[in-house]
Write a protein that holds these residues in place. Structure first.
Motif, PDB file in Angstrom:
ATOM      1  N   GLN A   1     -11.062  -1.401 -11.459  1.00  0.00           N
ATOM      2  CA  GLN A   1     -11.297  -2.737 -12.051  1.00  0.00           C
ATOM      3  C   GLN A   1     -11.513  -3.772 -11.032  1.00  0.00           C
ATOM      4  O   GLN A   1     -11.635  -4.922 -11.133  1.00  0.00           O
ATOM      5  CB  GLN A   1      -9.773  -3.379 -12.983  1.00  0.00           C
ATOM      6  CG  GLN A   1      -9.463  -2.243 -14.051  1.00  0.00           C
ATOM      7  CD  GLN A   1      -8.341  -2.777 -14.666  1.00  0.00           C
ATOM      8  OE1 GLN A   1      -7.753  -3.560 -14.408  1.00  0.00           O
ATOM      9  NE2 GLN A   1      -8.006  -1.800 -15.724  1.00  0.00           N
ATOM     10  N   GLY A   2     -11.641  -3.505  -9.871  1.00  0.00           N
ATOM     11  CA  GLY A   2     -12.211  -4.332  -8.631  1.00  0.00           C
ATOM     12  C   GLY A   2     -11.149  -5.210  -8.340  1.00  0.00           C
ATOM     13  O   GLY A   2     -11.159  -6.186  -7.642  1.00  0.00           O
ATOM     14  N   ILE A   3      -9.795  -4.564  -8.256  1.00  0.00           N
ATOM     15  CA  ILE A   3      -8.623  -5.387  -7.588  1.00  0.00           C
ATOM     16  C   ILE A   3      -8.277  -4.858  -6.695  1.00  0.00           C
ATOM     17  O   ILE A   3      -8.084  -3.330  -6.639  1.00  0.00           O
ATOM     18  CB  ILE A   3      -7.562  -5.446  -8.593  1.00  0.00           C
ATOM     19  CG1 ILE A   3      -7.923  -5.975 -10.134  1.00  0.00           C
ATOM     20  CG2 ILE A   3      -6.179  -5.938  -8.258  1.00  0.00           C
ATOM     21  CD1 ILE A   3      -6.948  -5.791 -11.041  1.00  0.00           C
ATOM     22  N   SER A   4      -7.891  -5.379  -5.573  1.00  0.00           N
ATOM     23  CA  SER A   4      -7.477  -4.689  -4.199  1.00  0.00           C
ATOM     24  C   SER A   4      -6.125  -4.753  -4.194  1.00  0.00           C
ATOM     25  O   SER A   4      -5.605  -5.864  -4.783  1.00  0.00           O
ATOM     26  CB  SER A   4      -8.343  -5.445  -3.041  1.00  0.00           C
ATOM     27  OG  SER A   4      -7.655  -6.746  -2.745  1.00  0.00           O
ATOM     28  N   GLU A   5      -5.735  -4.009  -3.179  1.00  0.00           N
ATOM     29  CA  GLU A   5      -4.000  -4.181  -3.273  1.00  0.00           C
ATOM     30  C   GLU A   5      -3.574  -5.404  -2.743  1.00  0.00           C
ATOM     31  O   GLU A   5      -2.526  -5.796  -3.179  1.00  0.00           O
ATOM     32  CB  GLU A   5      -3.461  -2.731  -2.510  1.00  0.00           C
ATOM     33  CG  GLU A   5      -3.659  -1.611  -3.076  1.00  0.00           C
ATOM     34  CD  GLU A   5      -2.727  -0.583  -2.150  1.00  0.00           C
ATOM     35  OE1 GLU A   5      -1.589  -0.633  -1.840  1.00  0.00           O
ATOM     36  OE2 GLU A   5      -3.491   0.425  -1.921  1.00  0.00           O
ATOM     37  N   GLU A   6      -4.418  -6.083  -1.820  1.00  0.00           N
ATOM     38  CA  GLU A   6      -3.832  -7.261  -1.547  1.00  0.00           C
ATOM     39  C   GLU A   6      -3.951  -8.212  -2.516  1.00  0.00           C
ATOM     40  O   GLU A   6      -3.131  -9.470  -2.295  1.00  0.00           O
ATOM     41  CB  GLU A   6      -4.857  -8.069  -0.074  1.00  0.00           C
ATOM     42  CG  GLU A   6      -4.709  -6.967   0.780  1.00  0.00           C
ATOM     43  CD  GLU A   6      -5.424  -5.521   1.009  1.00  0.00           C
ATOM     44  OE1 GLU A   6      -6.494  -5.613   0.178  1.00  0.00           O
ATOM     45  OE2 GLU A   6      -4.963  -4.675   1.616  1.00  0.00           O
ATOM     46  N   GLU A   7      -5.027  -8.207  -3.367  1.00  0.00           N
ATOM     47  CA  GLU A   7      -4.937  -9.396  -4.469  1.00  0.00           C
ATOM     48  C   GLU A   7      -3.952  -9.110  -5.662  1.00  0.00           C
ATOM     49  O   GLU A   7      -3.648  -9.936  -6.138  1.00  0.00           O
ATOM     50  CB  GLU A   7      -6.403  -9.055  -5.143  1.00  0.00           C
ATOM     51  CG  GLU A   7      -7.568  -9.540  -4.323  1.00  0.00           C
ATOM     52  CD  GLU A   7      -8.857  -9.262  -4.992  1.00  0.00           C
ATOM     53  OE1 GLU A   7      -9.581  -9.698  -4.421  1.00  0.00           O
ATOM     54  OE2 GLU A   7      -8.983  -8.518  -5.606  1.00  0.00           O
ATOM     55  N   ALA A   8      -3.266  -7.905  -5.802  1.00  0.00           N
ATOM     56  CA  ALA A   8      -2.433  -7.922  -6.973  1.00  0.00           C
ATOM     57  C   ALA A   8      -1.067  -8.415  -6.721  1.00  0.00           C
ATOM     58  O   ALA A   8      -0.629  -8.396  -5.363  1.00  0.00           O
ATOM     59  CB  ALA A   8      -2.323  -6.239  -6.936  1.00  0.00           C
TER      60      ALA A   8
END
Length: 175
Positions: free
Chosen positions: A32-39
């Motif tokens: 889904q294009g979500i990095s771990e830092e953005e979550a």
């Protein structure tokens, strides 16, 4: 676990181990294009029972000797010698003493030694008993009962008009 990730949740997902679930969540986030830092993350924790052992002193046994005195009595038969003195008159004024030419005023003495038994008390120390002290180890099973706590995440949908804006990717069937 994480919100807004989408995806289906099926029986196979529930059977995956914790590591497999984490890997699956990362794959879905990347898809889904979500990095771990953005979550946005919430860490859930639980208590697990870990029973250990430690050695503690539970008491002490002291053994000491005590002296007690008791009265003792014994009857003993003892011998002793006594002197009997017998006086006999001389009949007719004549005796064997007169025949020997005894004189008056001569210093004459007879000494007779007397003997007797006396009690002799002797005390001897005689061992009568031995005390052996040993420790032994006993193993007993003990049941431990306690309460364990676990955190669960609950999604509050009261401010969302429909469920369309919130997708819940529950891998283990719980929140």
């Amino acid at each position: 676990m994480l919100e807004n990730l989408g995806g289906s949740h099926n029986r196979n997902d529930r059977d995956l181990g914790r590591r497999d679930r984490d890997a699956l969540v990362r794959e879905r986030m990347q898809a889904q294009g979500i990095s771990e830092e953005e979550a946005t993350r919430i860490v859930l924790s639980e208590e697990q029972l870990a029973v250990g052992k430690r050695e503690v002193q539970t008491g002490e046994v002291g053994i000491h000797k005590r002296v007690e005195t008791e009265h003792a009595h014994a009857d003993v038969a003892l011998r002793h010698e006594e002197v009997d003195i017998e006086r006999r008159p001389i009949a007719g004024g004549y005796s064997a003493a007169g025949a020997t030419g005894a004189t008056i005023g001569g210093d004459e003495e007879i000494r007779v030694q007397l003997h007797a038994e006396e009690a002799v008390v002797e005390k001897r120390v005689v061992p009568t008993e031995e005390i052996l002290v040993r420790k032994r180890e006993v193993v007993e099973n003990e049941s431990i009962d306690t309460e364990l706590r676990r955190e669960h995440a609950e999604v509050d949908r009261t401010n969302v008009s429909t469920d369309r804006g919130v997708r819940d990717d529950r891998l283990d069937g719980r929140m």
